[in-house]
Design a protein around this motif. Structure first.
Motif: not given
Length: 306
Positions: A149-153, A236-238
């Motif tokens: 799983a991947d996220s910005c943080d 990339v922030v939506p």
């Protein structure tokens, strides 16, 4: 000064102490177990407890090399080999003087306890055990990382470390930025004397670059490998949609602007048209006056003539 012979009680005491010392030495020699370590494919020597003097020969001795008490590896009597286990055929030989047993090439099944028994004239000269530890090298550990799983943080990753083909059963350990970590390990082997395959898994939450090390330890040996895992920063922030009231206000402003532009255009067009009409009327009036003026002059002249 004359030396008097020792009294019988004193002589018996000395003989008893001597026999006790010899008995302790014999028991200690019998209980002593030597340890020999080797690797698969190598040639190993297992030492015996007796060396035949140069004045004698192997013909006056019986020598037995046993494994696990019940399995006769090699046996000599009167200088001739009288027994050899089929699994050790063409892989063993014995030194005729120090009675050392040579085994080559080593196999995993050779692992175990051996005993050398030497007899002379049906009397046991010595009896000694040797523990043989056979090792098979494991492959260099292979580390892989899979993103779960991947996220910005945070990036959640499954780290896998695997090694195969070694013996005995290994221990797998590791470190994360030089801090010890515990792997969820799994071992696979066909039997207790077959090569092992080992796999370790680790669930890791990566917030920055980390260096992970995996080590496989077996029978005093160790193999390690490391992997640098980098935290990607190409997140990339939506775009966040504007609130409903902002959308409504924007629509009202656009509609108002369009209406204002339309009204202004109509007003300007009407003003230009009215100005043109007034100018045209004034020109027509001038032409009419100019036309009437000569006619009046002619009438005056005619009147004067009369």
């Amino acid at each position: 000064m004359m030396c008097l012979p020792a009294s019988p009680p004193a002589l018996a005491l000395r003989l008893g102490l001597g026999l006790f010392v010899l008995l302790c030495l014999g028991i200690g020699q019998a209980m002593e177990k030597k340890v020999v370590r080797s690797k698969v494919g190598e040639k190993v020597s297992l030492p015996c407890c007796h060396r035949i003097p140069s004045s004698e020969s192997l013909h006056t001795y019986r020598v037995y090399w046993q494994k696990n008490i019940t399995e006769v590896v090699l046996a000599y009597s009167e200088g001739n080999m009288i027994s050899s286990h089929e699994r050790y055929q063409n892989r063993t030989e014995m030194d005729p003087w120090n009675l050392t047993l040579w085994i080559s090439p080593m196999e995993i099944l050779d692992n175990g306890s051996y005993k050398c028994i030497v007899q002379r004239n049906s009397i046991v000269v010595c009896d000694q055990s040797v523990i043989l530890f056979v090792t098979a090298d494991f492959s260099k550990p292979n580390i892989t990382a899979e993103v779960a799983a991947d996220s910005c943080d945070v990036t959640e990753m499954v780290i896998t470390c695997s090694s195969h083909g070694g013996f005995p059963k290994p221990k797998i350990s590791g470190a994360l930025n030089n801090m010890s970590v515990e792997w969820n390990a799994n071992w696979v082997s066909e039997s207790s004397f077959s090569p092992y395959n080992v796999t370790g898994k680790l669930l890791l939450n990566v917030t920055k670059d980390v260096d992970i090390t995996c080590s496989v330890e077996y029978n005093g040996f160790s193999k390690s490998t490391s992997l640098l895992i980098k935290k990607t920063n190409d997140c990339v922030v939506p775009p966040v949609p504007p609130p409903y009231n902002v959308i409504t206000a924007s629509i009202i402003i656009v509609i108002t602007f369009i209406l204002a532009t339309t009204l202004a255009a109509r007003y300007l067009s009407r003003r230009v048209c009215s100005h043109c009409c007034k100018h045209q009327d004034s020109v027509e009036d001038g032409v009419k006056e100019y036309t009437k003026a000569p006619m009046s002059s002619k009438g005056t002249a005619e009147t004067s003539s009369i």
